[in-house]
Design an enzyme around this catalytic site. Structure first.
Site, PDB file in Angstrom:
ATOM      1  N   LYS A  80       0.864  -1.183   0.000  1.00 54.34           N
ATOM      2  CA  LYS A  80       0.000   0.000   0.000  1.00 54.34           C
ATOM      3  C   LYS A  80       0.894   1.224   0.000  1.00 54.34           C
ATOM      4  O   LYS A  80       2.008   1.192   0.533  1.00 54.34           O
ATOM      5  CB  LYS A  80      -0.861   0.015   1.274  1.00 54.34           C
ATOM      6  CG  LYS A  80      -2.077   0.889   1.176  1.00 54.34           C
ATOM      7  CD  LYS A  80      -3.220   0.168   0.520  1.00 54.34           C
ATOM      8  CE  LYS A  80      -4.413   1.071   0.347  1.00 54.34           C
ATOM      9  NZ  LYS A  80      -5.529   0.368  -0.292  1.00 54.34           N
ATOM     10  N   GLY A 180     -26.352   1.018   2.204  1.00 58.55           N
ATOM     11  CA  GLY A 180     -25.568   1.764   1.221  1.00 58.55           C
ATOM     12  C   GLY A 180     -25.902   1.346  -0.195  1.00 58.55           C
ATOM     13  O   GLY A 180     -25.726   0.187  -0.568  1.00 58.55           O
ATOM     14  N   GLY A 182     -24.595   2.673  -3.097  1.00 64.93           N
ATOM     15  CA  GLY A 182     -23.644   3.300  -4.009  1.00 64.93           C
ATOM     16  C   GLY A 182     -23.365   2.368  -5.168  1.00 64.93           C
ATOM     17  O   GLY A 182     -24.225   1.580  -5.580  1.00 64.93           O
ATOM     18  N   VAL A 184     -21.535  -0.367  -5.488  1.00 64.64           N
ATOM     19  CA  VAL A 184     -21.650  -1.807  -5.244  1.00 64.64           C
ATOM     20  C   VAL A 184     -23.050  -2.171  -4.748  1.00 64.64           C
ATOM     21  O   VAL A 184     -23.670  -3.123  -5.233  1.00 64.64           O
ATOM     22  CB  VAL A 184     -20.586  -2.293  -4.232  1.00 64.64           C
ATOM     23  CG1 VAL A 184     -20.694  -3.795  -4.041  1.00 64.64           C
ATOM     24  CG2 VAL A 184     -19.186  -1.927  -4.700  1.00 64.64           C
TER      25      VAL A 184
HETATM   26  P1  NAD Z   1     -19.952   4.343  -2.842  1.00 68.31           P
HETATM   27  O1  NAD Z   1     -19.315   5.541  -2.241  1.00 68.31           O
HETATM   28  O2  NAD Z   1     -20.329   4.331  -4.278  1.00 68.31           O
HETATM   29  O3  NAD Z   1     -21.262   3.941  -2.011  1.00 68.31           O
HETATM   30  C1  NAD Z   1     -21.387   4.053  -0.626  1.00 68.31           C
HETATM   31  C2  NAD Z   1     -22.835   4.432  -0.390  1.00 68.31           C
HETATM   32  O4  NAD Z   1     -23.112   4.371   1.009  1.00 68.31           O
HETATM   33  C3  NAD Z   1     -23.172   5.861  -0.831  1.00 68.31           C
HETATM   34  O5  NAD Z   1     -24.298   5.822  -1.691  1.00 68.31           O
HETATM   35  C4  NAD Z   1     -23.462   6.591   0.479  1.00 68.31           C
HETATM   36  O6  NAD Z   1     -24.453   7.609   0.318  1.00 68.31           O
HETATM   37  C5  NAD Z   1     -23.961   5.453   1.337  1.00 68.31           C
HETATM   38  N1  NAD Z   1     -23.875   5.691   2.779  1.00 68.31           N
HETATM   39  C6  NAD Z   1     -23.016   6.477   3.459  1.00 68.31           C
HETATM   40  N2  NAD Z   1     -23.298   6.419   4.778  1.00 68.31           N
HETATM   41  C7  NAD Z   1     -24.338   5.587   4.934  1.00 68.31           C
HETATM   42  C8  NAD Z   1     -25.077   5.110   6.051  1.00 68.31           C
HETATM   43  N3  NAD Z   1     -24.799   5.494   7.294  1.00 68.31           N
HETATM   44  N4  NAD Z   1     -26.102   4.252   5.834  1.00 68.31           N
HETATM   45  C9  NAD Z   1     -26.412   3.841   4.588  1.00 68.31           C
HETATM   46  N5  NAD Z   1     -25.752   4.261   3.494  1.00 68.31           N
HETATM   47  C10 NAD Z   1     -24.711   5.106   3.656  1.00 68.31           C
HETATM   48  O7  NAD Z   1     -18.946   3.127  -2.522  1.00 68.31           O
HETATM   49  P2  NAD Z   1     -18.903   1.714  -3.245  1.00 68.31           P
HETATM   50  O8  NAD Z   1     -17.885   1.765  -4.320  1.00 68.31           O
HETATM   51  O9  NAD Z   1     -20.284   1.252  -3.530  1.00 68.31           O
HETATM   52  O10 NAD Z   1     -18.267   0.826  -2.073  1.00 68.31           O
HETATM   53  C11 NAD Z   1     -19.042   0.467  -0.947  1.00 68.31           C
HETATM   54  C12 NAD Z   1     -18.143  -0.159   0.110  1.00 68.31           C
HETATM   55  O11 NAD Z   1     -17.484  -1.303  -0.431  1.00 68.31           O
HETATM   56  C13 NAD Z   1     -17.023   0.760   0.599  1.00 68.31           C
HETATM   57  O12 NAD Z   1     -16.788   0.478   1.973  1.00 68.31           O
HETATM   58  C14 NAD Z   1     -15.822   0.330  -0.207  1.00 68.31           C
HETATM   59  O13 NAD Z   1     -14.601   0.583   0.466  1.00 68.31           O
HETATM   60  C15 NAD Z   1     -16.058  -1.156  -0.327  1.00 68.31           C
HETATM   61  N6  NAD Z   1     -15.457  -1.772  -1.522  1.00 68.31           N
HETATM   62  C16 NAD Z   1     -15.780  -1.323  -2.744  1.00 68.31           C
HETATM   63  C17 NAD Z   1     -15.214  -1.914  -3.863  1.00 68.31           C
HETATM   64  C18 NAD Z   1     -15.576  -1.452  -5.256  1.00 68.31           C
HETATM   65  O14 NAD Z   1     -15.282  -2.175  -6.212  1.00 68.31           O
HETATM   66  N7  NAD Z   1     -16.216  -0.304  -5.402  1.00 68.31           N
HETATM   67  C19 NAD Z   1     -14.294  -2.978  -3.717  1.00 68.31           C
HETATM   68  C20 NAD Z   1     -14.007  -3.446  -2.431  1.00 68.31           C
HETATM   69  C21 NAD Z   1     -14.590  -2.820  -1.328  1.00 68.31           C
END
Ligand code: NAD
Length: 354
Positions: A80, A180, A182, A184
């Site tokens: 990292k 959440g 977002g 994923v």
């Molecule tokens: P993102 O930022 O697109 O989505 C996160 C969502 O959570 C947002 O829509 C946000 O409004 C919502 N949120 C924030 N606080 C909240 C709460 N208290 N209650 C409910 N919803 C809430 O992120 P993402 O890319 O969808 O990733 C989601 C998680 O998965 C993150 O923790 C990320 O580190 C992890 N992750 C993502 C990936 C990837 O490929 N994107 C890979 C591995 C891990």
């Protein structure tokens, strides 16, 4: 620099402090393990209070990447990098050029990509200095680009496997609470809906929550109350550390399986889940779709290969569940133990020469 606070049971191989006064670059690259291949892990850019907290974050994250990459069965070690963003104005391009030169000096022992606080554009700047970078602009028909659909697929197939293990059936008719919506979370809801699961969702962006509710017939819960929702499965897809001493006793679900990184605030919270009879699918085992996509981009694999490996997440989770049963360990401790075993095996280079 104060003493580095790494895990003494599994120390990093090397720690490289970065300092380039001309561009303002101050950072650290940690190569936690290169036994299975080049240490891969994204570059986090943040404003840290001091060098010690920056190094602490890099050491913790690099160790996590070593476990994640080993458990995803990738030919990658774990590493990292962290950049402590300069206070006041700075030239971002110069900063990432300097960072790219630092990556290049490691001659392929470290492979970087995006992480919190860095973008595709930053990685394109890094690419001008080194080829040891992924997370570049998407190329039609090739791995790379937004990893979220792959992450969602990996979580979904893992959940199917965990449901079979815990409840003895499939997802049809089960209720899944998704925290959440977002990148994923939304993609996961689509897959769960197609599989016949019932959904309860929480998302602070009300319009997004309403859209998912309408498309998939989901109930909407308040962000604060999703942990209390009556459901079979809890899928954290928002923040880290959502399961702690306060929230674990509130959970109604019997299974936790989601995309968020570092779901457990501490290992003891994982123990508490196990004591309550809740099965925890370890985060880094089920959410490796993104790093599989990054690895494929770096090594030139095809999309077909990415899909096969992401779909393999269910089998890899099954290995962890079996190991946990055999060793009498909670699943989060079993995953760490299994990852350390893999990382202690002879290096691939040595194995090939033997
Ligand atoms: P993102 O930022 O697109 O989505 C996160 C969502 O959570 C947002 O829509 C946000 O409004 C919502 N949120 C924030 N606080 C909240 C709460 N208290 N209650 C409910 N919803 C809430 O992120 P993402 O890319 O969808 O990733 C989601 C998680 O998965 C993150 O923790 C990320 O580190 C992890 N992750 C993502 C990936 C990837 O490929 N994107 C890979 C591995 C891990």
């Amino acid at each position: 620099m104060q003493e580095l606070d790494f895990n003494p049971a599994f120390p990093p191989e090397t720690v490289h402090l970065l300092s380039d006064p001309e561009s303002g670059l101050e950072g650290v690259i940690v190569l936690h393990s290169t036994r299975l291949g080049p240490a891969a892990g994204g570059c986090r850019a943040w404003r840290y209070a001091d060098q010690a907290s920056m190094a602490h974050d890099a050491l913790r994250l690099a160790e996590g990447m070593a476990y994640k990459n080993a458990m995803a069965d990738l030919p990658l070690g774990g590493g990292k990098s962290v950049i402590n963003l300069p206070r006041g104005e700075f030239d971002r391009r110069k900063l990432f050029e300097a960072f790219g030169r630092a990556v290049e000096r490691l001659r392929g022992d470290y492979v970087t990509a995006e992480d919190v606080g860095t973008s595709v554009e930053d990685m394109e700047t890094v690419r001008l200095q080194t080829r040891h970078v992924a997370g570049l602009s998407a190329v039609e028909g090739k791995p790379g680009g937004d990893p979220s659909p792959w992450t969602a697929l990996g979580v979904f197939v893992s959940m199917q496997r965990a449901v079979r293990y815990k409840f003895g059936g499939d997802l049809a008719g089960l209720k899944v609470a998704v925290q959440g919506l977002g990148h994923v979370g939304s993609a996961l809801c689509e897959l769960l809906h197609e599989a016949g699961a019932r959904l309860v969702v929480a998302e602070p962006r009300e319009g997004v929550a309403a859209e998912v509710a309408c498309k998939y017939g989901a109930e909407i819960a308040h962000s604060n109350s999703i942990l209390d929702a009556q459901c079979d499965v809890f899928a954290p897809c928002a923040l880290g550390a959502v399961l702690d001493r306060e929230s674990v006793p509130r959970l109604k679900a019997r299974l936790v399986c989601g995309a968020a990184n570092n779901v457990l605030a501490s290992p003891e919270d994982g123990d508490a889940l196990a004591e309550r009879g809740v099965l925890y699918a370890p985060d880094y085992v089920v959410n490796a779709g993104g790093i599989i996509n990054v690895c494929a981009e770096y090594l030139g694999w095809t999309t077909v290969e990415v899909e096969a490996r992401v779909r393999g997440s269910g089998d890899r989770l099954a290995d962890v569940l079996r190991y946990a049963d055999d060793a009498g360990l909670p699943t989060h401790r079993a995953a760490d133990a299994l990852a350390r075993e893999r990382l202690a095996q002879p290096a691939r280079k040595e194995a090939a020469a033997a």
